[in-house]
Write a protein that holds these residues in place. Sequence first.
Motif, PDB file in Angstrom:
ATOM      1  N   ALA A 174     -57.393  58.125  23.803  1.00  0.00           N
ATOM      2  CA  ALA A 174     -58.860  58.167  23.817  1.00  0.00           C
ATOM      3  C   ALA A 174     -59.442  56.819  23.405  1.00  0.00           C
ATOM      4  CB  ALA A 174     -59.355  59.275  22.891  1.00  0.00           C
ATOM      5  N   ALA A 175     -58.789  56.149  22.444  1.00  0.00           N
ATOM      6  CA  ALA A 175     -59.250  54.816  22.044  1.00  0.00           C
ATOM      7  C   ALA A 175     -59.173  53.848  23.219  1.00  0.00           C
ATOM      8  CB  ALA A 175     -58.416  54.306  20.875  1.00  0.00           C
ATOM      9  N   PHE A 176     -58.089  53.945  23.991  1.00  0.00           N
ATOM     10  CA  PHE A 176     -57.974  53.100  25.184  1.00  0.00           C
ATOM     11  C   PHE A 176     -59.074  53.444  26.193  1.00  0.00           C
ATOM     12  CE2 PHE A 176     -56.558  53.019  29.615  1.00  0.00           C
ATOM     13  CZ  PHE A 176     -56.382  51.646  29.792  1.00  0.00           C
ATOM     14  N   ASP A 177     -59.209  54.722  26.506  1.00  0.00           N
ATOM     15  CA  ASP A 177     -60.139  55.154  27.547  1.00  0.00           C
ATOM     16  C   ASP A 177     -61.589  54.839  27.169  1.00  0.00           C
ATOM     17  OD1 ASP A 177     -61.047  56.324  29.859  1.00  0.00           O
ATOM     18  OD2 ASP A 177     -60.484  58.369  29.321  1.00  0.00           O
ATOM     19  N   LEU A 178     -61.951  55.130  25.900  1.00  0.00           N
ATOM     20  CA  LEU A 178     -63.336  54.990  25.460  1.00  0.00           C
ATOM     21  C   LEU A 178     -63.713  53.553  25.118  1.00  0.00           C
ATOM     22  CD1 LEU A 178     -63.377  58.107  23.128  1.00  0.00           C
ATOM     23  CD2 LEU A 178     -64.852  57.828  25.135  1.00  0.00           C
ATOM     24  N   HIS A 179     -62.794  52.827  24.479  1.00  0.00           N
ATOM     25  CA  HIS A 179     -63.174  51.547  23.869  1.00  0.00           C
ATOM     26  C   HIS A 179     -62.499  50.320  24.476  1.00  0.00           C
ATOM     27  CE1 HIS A 179     -65.243  53.934  20.881  1.00  0.00           C
ATOM     28  NE2 HIS A 179     -64.129  54.587  20.610  1.00  0.00           N
ATOM     29  N   VAL A 180     -61.383  50.498  25.170  1.00  0.00           N
ATOM     30  CA  VAL A 180     -60.742  49.364  25.844  1.00  0.00           C
ATOM     31  C   VAL A 180     -61.150  49.357  27.315  1.00  0.00           C
ATOM     32  CG1 VAL A 180     -58.559  48.263  26.465  1.00  0.00           C
ATOM     33  CG2 VAL A 180     -58.791  49.393  24.238  1.00  0.00           C
ATOM     34  N   LEU A 181     -60.878  50.456  28.000  1.00  0.00           N
ATOM     35  CA  LEU A 181     -61.252  50.556  29.410  1.00  0.00           C
ATOM     36  C   LEU A 181     -62.755  50.758  29.570  1.00  0.00           C
ATOM     37  CD1 LEU A 181     -60.017  50.666  32.290  1.00  0.00           C
ATOM     38  CD2 LEU A 181     -59.901  53.153  32.020  1.00  0.00           C
ATOM     39  N   GLU A 182     -63.359  51.453  28.599  1.00  0.00           N
ATOM     40  CA  GLU A 182     -64.793  51.760  28.610  1.00  0.00           C
ATOM     41  C   GLU A 182     -65.193  52.493  29.894  1.00  0.00           C
ATOM     42  OE1 GLU A 182     -66.249  47.732  27.872  1.00  0.00           O
ATOM     43  OE2 GLU A 182     -66.820  48.361  25.855  1.00  0.00           O
ATOM     44  N   ARG A 183     -64.433  53.519  30.213  1.00  0.00           N
ATOM     45  CA  ARG A 183     -64.676  54.283  31.433  1.00  0.00           C
ATOM     46  C   ARG A 183     -65.948  55.117  31.305  1.00  0.00           C
ATOM     47  NH1 ARG A 183     -63.303  59.517  33.054  1.00  0.00           N
ATOM     48  NH2 ARG A 183     -62.078  59.835  31.143  1.00  0.00           N
ATOM     49  N   LYS A 184     -66.766  55.059  32.320  1.00  0.00           N
ATOM     50  CA  LYS A 184     -67.998  55.842  32.322  1.00  0.00           C
ATOM     51  C   LYS A 184     -67.662  57.328  32.353  1.00  0.00           C
ATOM     52  CE  LYS A 184     -72.322  56.466  34.880  1.00  0.00           C
ATOM     53  NZ  LYS A 184     -73.117  56.045  36.073  1.00  0.00           N
ATOM     54  N   GLY A 185     -68.265  58.092  31.458  1.00  0.00           N
ATOM     55  CA  GLY A 185     -68.045  59.531  31.399  1.00  0.00           C
ATOM     56  C   GLY A 185     -66.852  59.946  30.569  1.00  0.00           C
ATOM     57  N   ALA A 186     -66.111  58.995  29.995  1.00  0.00           N
ATOM     58  CA  ALA A 186     -64.906  59.329  29.236  1.00  0.00           C
ATOM     59  C   ALA A 186     -65.212  60.211  28.031  1.00  0.00           C
ATOM     60  CB  ALA A 186     -64.199  58.050  28.788  1.00  0.00           C
ATOM     61  N   GLU A 187     -66.390  60.041  27.444  1.00  0.00           N
ATOM     62  CA  GLU A 187     -66.721  60.807  26.243  1.00  0.00           C
ATOM     63  C   GLU A 187     -66.749  62.310  26.520  1.00  0.00           C
ATOM     64  OE1 GLU A 187     -70.398  59.455  28.385  1.00  0.00           O
ATOM     65  OE2 GLU A 187     -68.596  58.467  27.594  1.00  0.00           O
ATOM     66  N   ASP A 188     -66.945  62.697  27.769  1.00  0.00           N
ATOM     67  CA  ASP A 188     -66.981  64.126  28.104  1.00  0.00           C
ATOM     68  C   ASP A 188     -65.591  64.746  28.171  1.00  0.00           C
ATOM     69  OD1 ASP A 188     -69.750  63.960  28.362  1.00  0.00           O
ATOM     70  OD2 ASP A 188     -69.636  63.469  30.499  1.00  0.00           O
ATOM     71  N   ASP A 189     -64.554  63.914  28.176  1.00  0.00           N
ATOM     72  CA  ASP A 189     -63.185  64.412  28.365  1.00  0.00           C
ATOM     73  C   ASP A 189     -62.432  64.630  27.063  1.00  0.00           C
ATOM     74  OD1 ASP A 189     -63.633  64.334  31.054  1.00  0.00           O
ATOM     75  OD2 ASP A 189     -62.523  62.478  31.408  1.00  0.00           O
ATOM     76  N   PRO A 242     -62.684  66.125  22.868  1.00  0.00           N
ATOM     77  CA  PRO A 242     -63.487  66.831  21.861  1.00  0.00           C
ATOM     78  C   PRO A 242     -63.986  65.869  20.789  1.00  0.00           C
ATOM     79  CG  PRO A 242     -61.155  67.343  21.601  1.00  0.00           C
ATOM     80  CD  PRO A 242     -61.281  66.556  22.865  1.00  0.00           C
ATOM     81  N   GLU A 243     -64.962  66.321  20.041  1.00  0.00           N
ATOM     82  CA  GLU A 243     -65.630  65.454  19.072  1.00  0.00           C
ATOM     83  C   GLU A 243     -64.662  64.886  18.038  1.00  0.00           C
ATOM     84  OE1 GLU A 243     -69.317  65.624  15.801  1.00  0.00           O
ATOM     85  OE2 GLU A 243     -68.938  67.309  17.163  1.00  0.00           O
ATOM     86  N   ASP A 244     -63.722  65.713  17.544  1.00  0.00           N
ATOM     87  CA  ASP A 244     -62.814  65.223  16.513  1.00  0.00           C
ATOM     88  C   ASP A 244     -61.885  64.137  17.047  1.00  0.00           C
ATOM     89  OD1 ASP A 244     -61.566  67.183  18.121  1.00  0.00           O
ATOM     90  OD2 ASP A 244     -60.054  67.580  16.598  1.00  0.00           O
ATOM     91  N   VAL A 245     -61.461  64.256  18.334  1.00  0.00           N
ATOM     92  CA  VAL A 245     -60.606  63.220  18.924  1.00  0.00           C
ATOM     93  C   VAL A 245     -61.406  61.942  19.141  1.00  0.00           C
ATOM     94  CG1 VAL A 245     -59.236  62.595  20.948  1.00  0.00           C
ATOM     95  CG2 VAL A 245     -59.061  64.899  19.986  1.00  0.00           C
ATOM     96  N   ARG A 246     -62.661  62.058  19.571  1.00  0.00           N
ATOM     97  CA  ARG A 246     -63.499  60.867  19.752  1.00  0.00           C
ATOM     98  C   ARG A 246     -63.702  60.148  18.433  1.00  0.00           C
ATOM     99  NH1 ARG A 246     -66.888  64.467  22.711  1.00  0.00           N
ATOM    100  NH2 ARG A 246     -68.528  64.199  21.121  1.00  0.00           N
ATOM    101  N   ALA A 247     -63.910  60.900  17.359  1.00  0.00           N
ATOM    102  CA  ALA A 247     -64.119  60.283  16.050  1.00  0.00           C
ATOM    103  C   ALA A 247     -62.862  59.561  15.576  1.00  0.00           C
ATOM    104  CB  ALA A 247     -64.545  61.345  15.038  1.00  0.00           C
ATOM    105  N   GLU A 248     -61.699  60.212  15.737  1.00  0.00           N
ATOM    106  CA  GLU A 248     -60.439  59.585  15.342  1.00  0.00           C
ATOM    107  C   GLU A 248     -60.171  58.344  16.188  1.00  0.00           C
ATOM    108  OE1 GLU A 248     -56.841  58.820  13.406  1.00  0.00           O
ATOM    109  OE2 GLU A 248     -58.515  60.119  12.843  1.00  0.00           O
ATOM    110  N   ALA A 249     -60.469  58.410  17.473  1.00  0.00           N
ATOM    111  CA  ALA A 249     -60.259  57.260  18.354  1.00  0.00           C
ATOM    112  C   ALA A 249     -61.118  56.075  17.927  1.00  0.00           C
ATOM    113  CB  ALA A 249     -60.575  57.651  19.793  1.00  0.00           C
ATOM    114  N   ALA A 250     -62.353  56.345  17.542  1.00  0.00           N
ATOM    115  CA  ALA A 250     -63.244  55.263  17.112  1.00  0.00           C
ATOM    116  C   ALA A 250     -62.714  54.603  15.843  1.00  0.00           C
ATOM    117  CB  ALA A 250     -64.650  55.810  16.896  1.00  0.00           C
ATOM    118  N   GLU A 251     -62.222  55.425  14.915  1.00  0.00           N
ATOM    119  CA  GLU A 251     -61.686  54.872  13.665  1.00  0.00           C
ATOM    120  C   GLU A 251     -60.440  54.027  13.938  1.00  0.00           C
ATOM    121  OE1 GLU A 251     -60.990  57.906  10.795  1.00  0.00           O
ATOM    122  OE2 GLU A 251     -63.066  58.654  10.819  1.00  0.00           O
ATOM    123  N   ARG A 252     -59.552  54.522  14.790  1.00  0.00           N
ATOM    124  CA  ARG A 252     -58.332  53.768  15.081  1.00  0.00           C
ATOM    125  C   ARG A 252     -58.649  52.463  15.795  1.00  0.00           C
ATOM    126  NH1 ARG A 252     -53.564  58.008  16.900  1.00  0.00           N
ATOM    127  NH2 ARG A 252     -53.923  59.539  15.238  1.00  0.00           N
TER     128      ARG A 252
END
Length: 401
Positions: free
Chosen positions: A140-155, A157-167
């Motif tokens: 998720a860290a790769f998808d959301l913050h490295v690749l920055e794919r549009k719409g990735a946040e919908d794929d 859950p909130e707890d995984v997004r939060a952990e990905a941001a911290e990592r």
Amino acid sequence: MRQTWRWFGPKDLVSIDDVRQAGAEGIVSALHHIPTGAIWSPEEIEARKAQIGTLSSGAPSTLTWDVVESLPVSEDIKKQTNDWREHLDNYRTSMRNLAAAGVEVICYNFMPVLDWTRTDLAYRLPTGATCMRFDLADFAAFDLHVLERKGAEDDFPEDVRAEAAERFARMDDDQRAALARNVVFGLPGAAESFTLEDVRHHLHEYSVIGEDRLRSHLVDFLSEVAPLAQELGLRLCCHPDDPPFPLLGLPRIMSTEADYTWLVESVDLPANGITLCSGSLGARPDNDLPGMMERLGDRVHFLHLRNVTRETDGIPCSFHEAEHLGGGTDMVALVKAALAEEARRKAAGRADSSIPFRPDHGQDILDDQKRQAQPGYPAIGRLKGLAELRGIVAAVSHTAA
């Protein structure tokens, strides 16, 4: 069950001599140096057969090329764009050339863009062994913050997004680059040539292709190649998605028993079959591998026997490559089901009564960690797995006798 071993060609750091000493009977290989979509010529095929059949001393290895893995299906064929019809013609020509050379089993996959996906290629276990791992939060860290794919946040859950941001915040530039390299390694040839922009380009092209359309394209492909395989005496076998759940917004159509039931019913020819990969399918808790072998065994043309340990609940999940007798799949039950299928085939007089299998992947142990061979394909780790699988076959066969 015929014991085979994957070999990546002359550049493989695990040699044909090593394979012969491991006691394998056949080789699983491919012409990786030929571009996807191009023809595998008789000369190239015979050259690979000669390499497989010869030890470093020049003596015969007694090994044969039993399975092609993979004769790759181009992205153009999967998307039905650009040169897909030419690639399809070339695929059929390659099939004819392989059949003429006596190679009967062709493994392929229909995964869009990614052949497989891991976030760590050398995850350290408590034993000191290393293995490949898929960590959902790292991905998720790769998808959301490295690749920055549009719409990735919908794929996620909130707890995984939060952990990905911290990592991601804790990673330095080198760690972020290493994560990207690990994920991109699953692209054919990508370790040397693909960039994040290449990945974004592929994802954009697939943005208009959903699961139903990709299924339709797979049926179109099989309708063209399976009748030829039947005529030539070839067996085609589709490898499952790895991992068996959607990633990067891409459609996934070979992840469950229902998917494979659809596959064999959609093009109902004996040549149209399955690569039953217990590791890929085992990353989903709802896949019953021994049951799948019992119910779909008539079309299983090739077995990948490996195990994974699921680290989190749900689908998708985090997991790592386990020892062959560890993890979530009951390997004894699976091998027992495979042997029962072989007995049924033998009683029916089928020429393919012996199903080729290979010890898929393995943990890097002992000198493997110095050799640094292809990720997931160590010498000693696979030898250990092959020995364990041989033991199951021997024990179950002895009990049955």
